[in-house]
Structure formats: structure tokens, C-alpha cells
Design an enzyme around this catalytic site. Structure first.
Site, PDB file in Angstrom:
ATOM      1  N   CYS A 110      34.942  66.467 -52.723  1.00 24.60           N
ATOM      2  CA  CYS A 110      34.993  67.763 -52.790  1.00 24.60           C
ATOM      3  C   CYS A 110      33.817  68.444 -53.058  1.00 24.60           C
ATOM      4  O   CYS A 110      32.959  68.152 -54.217  1.00 24.60           O
ATOM      5  CB  CYS A 110      36.014  68.328 -53.797  1.00 24.60           C
ATOM      6  N   CYS A 261      34.323  75.966 -48.692  1.00 22.38           N
ATOM      7  CA  CYS A 261      35.077  74.571 -48.635  1.00 22.38           C
ATOM      8  C   CYS A 261      33.658  73.746 -47.937  1.00 22.38           C
ATOM      9  O   CYS A 261      33.553  73.846 -46.859  1.00 22.38           O
ATOM     10  CB  CYS A 261      36.009  74.420 -47.454  1.00 22.38           C
TER      11      CYS A 261
HETATM   12  O1  PYC Z   1      34.350  72.398 -51.255  1.00 26.03           O
HETATM   13  O2  PYC Z   1      34.922  70.195 -50.170  1.00 26.03           O
HETATM   14  C1  PYC Z   1      35.203  71.442 -50.959  1.00 26.03           C
HETATM   15  C2  PYC Z   1      36.805  71.628 -51.143  1.00 26.03           C
HETATM   16  C3  PYC Z   1      37.733  70.921 -50.778  1.00 26.03           C
HETATM   17  C4  PYC Z   1      38.949  71.611 -51.271  1.00 26.03           C
HETATM   18  C5  PYC Z   1      38.422  72.545 -51.949  1.00 26.03           C
HETATM   19  N1  PYC Z   1      37.256  72.742 -51.837  1.00 26.03           N
END
Ligand code: PYC
Length: 335
Positions: A110, A261
Site C-alpha cells: 500500500c 492509489c
Molecule cells: O495507495 O497503494 C495505495 C492503496 C492501496 C489501497 C489503498 N491505497
């Protein structure tokens, strides 16, 4: 006995009472990265023993799943929270090992939470600006904490597994997307589904959940049959001067990512590289649904994979002690 002595005696009695009532307590530092929350378990988390971080993540799921509910579910938490349990590293030269988890399971990697972990450790004066390595269930990653507070994460090797895969989604017809690994498995959809805009979060969530269910029903998986548990939908940016694209990412526990993300941005970089749409070293500005931006770039590997680099910022916003009263039926979260 003066009023000060009385107050002190009363506080001690309260502390003793709580100690007697509590199974344990947790010390958590909270932060958010581009809007997405992270809770780092600093103290009081379960001892997962030795072995690789992947083995210890399995042990967390099998034997200590209460932690997921206590940190990432109501009434104390909520489904957008990602937890980070610090443990001893298995690989050399790492600051620590870390297992990321959400309301339903552990995560491979993450990036927003790695940025959150980095600023948390800096807040605690455990690390300073510079390069820091972290051991995770999917491999070692590094974080460069810059003196301006930004953090660049160098992720695990990422790649496009399959291009333009068709999935039949009732109400939407044939939806095409790429399957890619960025530390988690993603299905990346460009230009299909509801418009990628904040006001469309409800419709985007329904669409993404339908796609995920249909992928599983139709046997469409990542490598070695891995479940594709993140759905990423792309649209044009609100302001092309600030970003190249805007995404909406649905996470495995049913919450959408408030940040762009980082592992999803890694998967996107892998697909851009595979499609010859982005050169090594060129910067890709990925906006999320809140229009916060991560900057990504990559280094190609001889086998066609890439090493992604993703930069973002996080802010520490709370330090909490969790209390576990045995008479509280929801001390470990709602089921
Ligand atoms: O930033 O890799 C990320 C992530 C995965 C799930 C929520 N954030």
C-alpha cells in the site's frame, strides 16, 4: 487530604480500574495521504512470530483478525482506513517490516500507507530525511523522505499481465480492461462506466463492485489465479495543467480510495510502459477522485516489468490509545 491529592488518588484509581478491565490497549498514530487515512499500530499489536512478512500476514489473517475490525471498522474506525502493523523485518537493512490491512484482509502493498508510515516514523523522530527500506509481504520497498515533507516510494516490480480483457457486466455490456500488478492486483478500465467525477462516487462504486463480481464469476484473474481485488476506472483530469488523468479506485473492502492509489498508479505506469505510451523517467501525474495528485515515473527492467516510483504527501493528524473494555460487544469492530 488537599484537592490536588484527592484528584491524583482518583486518577490512579481510574487507571487501575481500566487496567483491570482492558484485555490490551493499542497505541495508534493516524495520518492521511492525499485524503486517504492510515493508522500505524505503534504499540500493543499482536506478536506474529518469525518468518517472512507474507507468512506473518497469513498469521494475522488466521489468528489475529480482531485487529482489522478494531482499527478499520466501526464504531472506532471506518472502511476507508488502512492499518499498518509494524514488526521486525526479515530482510536486511530495513527500518522495519510492515503488514498493511483493511477492514476485510491484509494488503500486499500500500503506497499511500507507506507514505503515511514514513511521516509517522519521522513524527516520532525514529527516522529523518533520507532513504528508508521497509520489508512488506510482497517484497522490500523504499521511501525517500525529502526535507520538504514529500515522500517518494520505490515500489516492487510491476507489470501488465493481460491487455484489453473483456468482461460481461449486466447493465454495462462488454467492459474491457487491463489486468496489472502494482503490489496488488488491478483491473484498469479507461473510458467506460460512469464519468470519473466526485458527484458520481455512488454510481462508480456500484459499477466497480459489479465489475469485480463479474471478473470473479467469469474466472478472470491475475497470475496463478490471484483474485483481482482492486478496480480502477480512469477519466480525463479536471485540470490538464495539474494532472494527466483522474482515477476512481474501489478497494477490496468496498471503500473507494480517497487518494490516487499508489499501487494503482504503479499498475497504470506498467500498462503505459507496456503500451509504449510513457517513456522511462517521464512523469505521470495521477489525480484521484478528490483531485489530489501522486506523481509517478518508472525504470524499465529487462524482463518487461518496471520499477515504479510514486511521490505524495501525508500529514499526521492524531495519536490515540485504544481501550478494549471486555463488556463492550463492539470493541473489535462491527462484524
Ligand atoms: O495507495 O497503494 C495505495 C492503496 C492501496 C489501497 C489503498 N491505497
Amino acid at each position: 487530604m488537599g484537592p490536588n491529592t484527592q484528584a491524583a488518588t482518583c486518577q490512579t484509581a481510574t487507571a487501575v480500574l481500566y487496567l483491570a478491565m482492558n484485555q490490551a490497549s493499542l497505541h495508534i498514530i493516524e495520518s492521511h495521504t492525499a485524503g486517504e487515512p492510515t493508522r500505524v499500530v505503534i504499540d500493543g499489536g499482536p506478536d506474529l512470530g518469525n518468518g517472512s512478512l507474507a507468512e506473518r500476514a497469513q498469521r494475522l489473517r488466521d489468528k489475529h483478525a480482531w485487529l482489522l475490525g478494531a482499527v478499520c471498522r466501526e464504531p472506532r474506525g471506518h472502511e476507508a482506513v488502512v492499518g499498518a502493523l509494524i514488526c521486525a523485518p526479515d530482510e536486511p537493512d530495513c527500518v522495519c517490516g510492515v503488514i498493511f490491512f483493511n477492514n476485510v484482509s491484509t494488503l500486499g502493498m500500500c503506497i499511500h500507507a507507506t507514505i503515511g508510515l514514513t511521516v509517522t516514523l519521522a513524527h516520532l523522530r525514529k527516522i529523518h530525511p533520507g532513504m528508508h527500506r521497509f520489508d512488506t509481504p510482497v517484497g522490500v520497498v523504499s521511501a525517500h523522505l525529502r526535507s520538504d515533507g514529500s515522500v517518494e516510494v520505490t515500489n516492487v516490480p510491476s507489470y501488465r499481465h493481460a491487455a484489453a480483457v473483456a468482461v460481461e457486466v449486466p447493465g454495462w455490456g462488454t467492459v474491457r480492461g487491463d489486468v496489472a500488478w502494482g503490489g496488488n492486483w488491478f483491473f484498469l478500465i479507461d473510458g467506460q462506466g460512469p464519468p470519473v467525477a466526485f458527484e458520481q462516487i455512488g454510481a462508480l462504486s456500484d459499477f466497480a463492485r459489479d465489475v469485480r463480481r463479474c471478473l470473479a464469476q467469469q474466472g478472470i484473474t491475475g497470475k496463478h489465479g490471484a483474485d483481482i481485488d482492486h478496480i480502477e476506472v480512469f477519466g480525463p483530469p479536471a485540470n490538464p495543467a495539474l494532472a494527466d488523468s483522474r482515477n476512481f479506485v474501489m478497494c477490496p473492502g468496498g471503500a473507494y480510495d480517497r487518494s490516487p492509489c499508489g499501487t494503482g498508479t504503479s499498475a497504470k505506469l506498467a500498462c503505459l510502459h507496456a503500451g509504449d505510451k510513457l517513456r522511462s523517467g517521464q512523469v505521470w501525474r495521477q489525480a484521484g477522485i478528490l483531485d489530489t495528485v501522486f506523481e509517478g515515473s518508472f525504470e524499465p527492467l529487462p524482463d518487461g516489468k518496471i520499477i515504479p516510483r510514486v511521490t505524495g504527501r501525508a500529514w499526521v493528524n492524531a495519536s490515540s490509545t485504544y481501550i478494549f473494555d471486555p463488556s463492550d460487544p463492539f470493541r473489535h469492530g462491527l462484524a
